[in-house]
Design a protein around this motif. Structure first.
Motif, PDB file in Angstrom:
ATOM      1  N   LEU A 124     -52.924  82.154 -61.513  1.00  0.00           N
ATOM      2  CA  LEU A 124     -54.168  82.682 -60.945  1.00  0.00           C
ATOM      3  C   LEU A 124     -54.631  83.904 -61.723  1.00  0.00           C
ATOM      4  O   LEU A 124     -55.813  84.016 -62.097  1.00  0.00           O
ATOM      5  CB  LEU A 124     -53.955  83.038 -59.475  1.00  0.00           C
ATOM      6  N   ILE A 181     -55.323  87.141 -51.213  1.00  0.00           N
ATOM      7  CA  ILE A 181     -55.181  85.758 -51.670  1.00  0.00           C
ATOM      8  C   ILE A 181     -53.815  85.201 -51.294  1.00  0.00           C
ATOM      9  O   ILE A 181     -52.785  85.856 -51.506  1.00  0.00           O
ATOM     10  CB  ILE A 181     -55.395  85.660 -53.192  1.00  0.00           C
ATOM     11  N   VAL A 183     -51.603  82.017 -52.333  1.00  0.00           N
ATOM     12  CA  VAL A 183     -51.446  80.899 -53.260  1.00  0.00           C
ATOM     13  C   VAL A 183     -50.543  79.879 -52.578  1.00  0.00           C
ATOM     14  O   VAL A 183     -49.328  80.019 -52.558  1.00  0.00           O
ATOM     15  CB  VAL A 183     -50.853  81.363 -54.599  1.00  0.00           C
ATOM     16  N   VAL A 220     -58.548  84.507 -48.822  1.00  0.00           N
ATOM     17  CA  VAL A 220     -58.713  83.249 -49.540  1.00  0.00           C
ATOM     18  C   VAL A 220     -57.386  82.496 -49.597  1.00  0.00           C
ATOM     19  O   VAL A 220     -56.378  83.028 -50.075  1.00  0.00           O
ATOM     20  CB  VAL A 220     -59.229  83.504 -50.971  1.00  0.00           C
ATOM     21  N   LEU A 222     -55.766  79.397 -51.433  1.00  0.00           N
ATOM     22  CA  LEU A 222     -55.966  78.504 -52.573  1.00  0.00           C
ATOM     23  C   LEU A 222     -54.923  77.397 -52.519  1.00  0.00           C
ATOM     24  O   LEU A 222     -53.719  77.658 -52.572  1.00  0.00           O
ATOM     25  CB  LEU A 222     -55.854  79.281 -53.887  1.00  0.00           C
ATOM     26  N   ALA A 229     -56.107  71.440 -48.982  1.00  0.00           N
ATOM     27  CA  ALA A 229     -57.246  72.292 -48.658  1.00  0.00           C
ATOM     28  C   ALA A 229     -57.859  71.882 -47.323  1.00  0.00           C
ATOM     29  O   ALA A 229     -58.259  72.734 -46.518  1.00  0.00           O
ATOM     30  CB  ALA A 229     -58.284  72.225 -49.771  1.00  0.00           C
ATOM     31  N   GLY A 249     -60.068  77.237 -50.856  1.00  0.00           N
ATOM     32  CA  GLY A 249     -60.487  76.633 -52.109  1.00  0.00           C
ATOM     33  C   GLY A 249     -59.306  76.028 -52.827  1.00  0.00           C
ATOM     34  O   GLY A 249     -58.206  75.924 -52.282  1.00  0.00           O
ATOM     35  N   LEU A 250     -59.520  75.632 -54.071  1.00  0.00           N
ATOM     36  CA  LEU A 250     -58.482  75.012 -54.883  1.00  0.00           C
ATOM     37  C   LEU A 250     -57.976  76.008 -55.920  1.00  0.00           C
ATOM     38  O   LEU A 250     -58.768  76.718 -56.553  1.00  0.00           O
ATOM     39  CB  LEU A 250     -59.017  73.763 -55.584  1.00  0.00           C
ATOM     40  N   LEU A 251     -56.673  76.026 -56.110  1.00  0.00           N
ATOM     41  CA  LEU A 251     -56.083  76.901 -57.118  1.00  0.00           C
ATOM     42  C   LEU A 251     -56.607  76.563 -58.511  1.00  0.00           C
ATOM     43  O   LEU A 251     -56.728  77.444 -59.368  1.00  0.00           O
ATOM     44  CB  LEU A 251     -54.552  76.769 -57.089  1.00  0.00           C
ATOM     45  N   PRO A 254     -60.322  78.713 -58.774  1.00  0.00           N
ATOM     46  CA  PRO A 254     -60.423  79.878 -57.882  1.00  0.00           C
ATOM     47  C   PRO A 254     -61.741  80.629 -58.012  1.00  0.00           C
ATOM     48  O   PRO A 254     -62.205  81.226 -57.043  1.00  0.00           O
ATOM     49  CB  PRO A 254     -59.247  80.754 -58.331  1.00  0.00           C
ATOM     50  N   THR A 257     -64.475  79.813 -55.518  1.00  0.00           N
ATOM     51  CA  THR A 257     -64.258  80.381 -54.177  1.00  0.00           C
ATOM     52  C   THR A 257     -64.567  81.868 -54.167  1.00  0.00           C
ATOM     53  O   THR A 257     -65.241  82.366 -53.250  1.00  0.00           O
ATOM     54  CB  THR A 257     -62.809  80.152 -53.731  1.00  0.00           C
TER      55      THR A 257
END
Length: 263
Positions: A124, A181, A183, A220, A222, A229, A249-251, A254, A257
């Motif tokens: 990320l 965040i 992950v 967020v 991810l 998700a 959202g999707l890693l 990112p 998002t």
């Protein structure tokens, strides 16, 4: 090789600013791949020399006990060759990291379930740095665990990371967005992952009482894939005020998002 004070004193002057930056980043993320380090520190090299230069530098740092290959293993996926080796700080690197940061660096202890998590956070950061270098936004801050944690009352909120970005709008105005965040690696279901949502809501309510005028960071999650998700979206939708502070959202993407929710 014995890592003595004399050895460290002789080694330190030989290290370049890039070497010290590598020590700093590997220290704070605990675990990074050769590919991560190549993208961060060798992107300005030509396509033909990038891998060669990265290999030479990492080999030298490994020989000097600054870095160590973790378990002599490689990660899977698209990476090939030495770019897929995992690196952590070796004994000399742990001592030298004190010169790159005022915060102590604890060495990585081998524990299989943490590998994907640490690498996900490092990935990320690398992606956000690449976007920063492209000029789409400025990465103003990126904090890792435990420095991104927040204490309130008798409780501690433990996000995976905290990021802050700045962007210039077409009319010249500057905007800034802050984010806690998570992950997510699709390995926490049920009660464990569900506790994250009320923890964030409790911190949000505490912060609103203490500083009601301050912009609160967006939270967020991810996820590694669309299915996960969807699960996380359903999870946060079950709580009041979720739309106000949560995003999923999707890693892999990112930035979509983060840019969708900037203060």
């Amino acid at each position: 090789m014995s890592i003595t004070r004399k050895y460290l004193n002789q080694l330190a002057p030989q290290l370049s600013p890039r070497d010290l930056a590598i020590i700093y980043e590997v220290g704070r993320f605990k675990l990074m791949t050769g590919g991560h380090l190549e993208r961060l520190f060798f992107a300005d090299c030509s396509d033909t020399s990038r891998a060669r230069n990265r290999q030479a530098v990492l080999r030298r740092l490994t020989e000097h006990r600054v870095l160590a290959r973790v378990g002599e293993r490689r990660v899977g996926g698209a990476q090939r060759g030495s770019a897929s080796f995992l690196y952590t700080l070796d004994v000399a690197g742990q001592h030298l990291s004190q010169s790159t940061s005022t915060r102590p660096r604890r060495p990585y202890s081998w524990y299989e379930p943490t590998i994907a998590h640490f690498l996900g956070i490092a990935e990320l950061f690398v992606m956000l740095r690449e976007v920063d270098q492209s000029g789409l936004f400025s990465l103003l801050d990126f904090q890792t665990e435990p420095y991104c944690w927040r204490t309130f009352g008798q409780r501690t909120l433990k996000p995976d990371a905290f990021a802050q970005i700045g962007i210039v709008l077409p009319d010249g105005r500057r905007r800034k967005g802050s984010f806690f965040i998570e992950v997510d690696r699709a390995n926490q279901y049920g009660a464990k992952i569900e506790t994250k949502v009320p923890q964030y809501l409790a911190y949000y309510q505490h912060d609103r009482l203490a500083q009601p005028e301050r912009a609160f960071p967006r939270i967020v999650f991810l996820a590694p894939n669309d299915e996960r998700a969807g699960y996380l979206s359903r999870l946060v939708q079950g709580w009041s005020e979720a739309d106000r502070i949560f995003s999923v959202g999707l890693l892999e993407h990112p930035v979509l998002t983060l840019l969708g929710h900037r203060a």
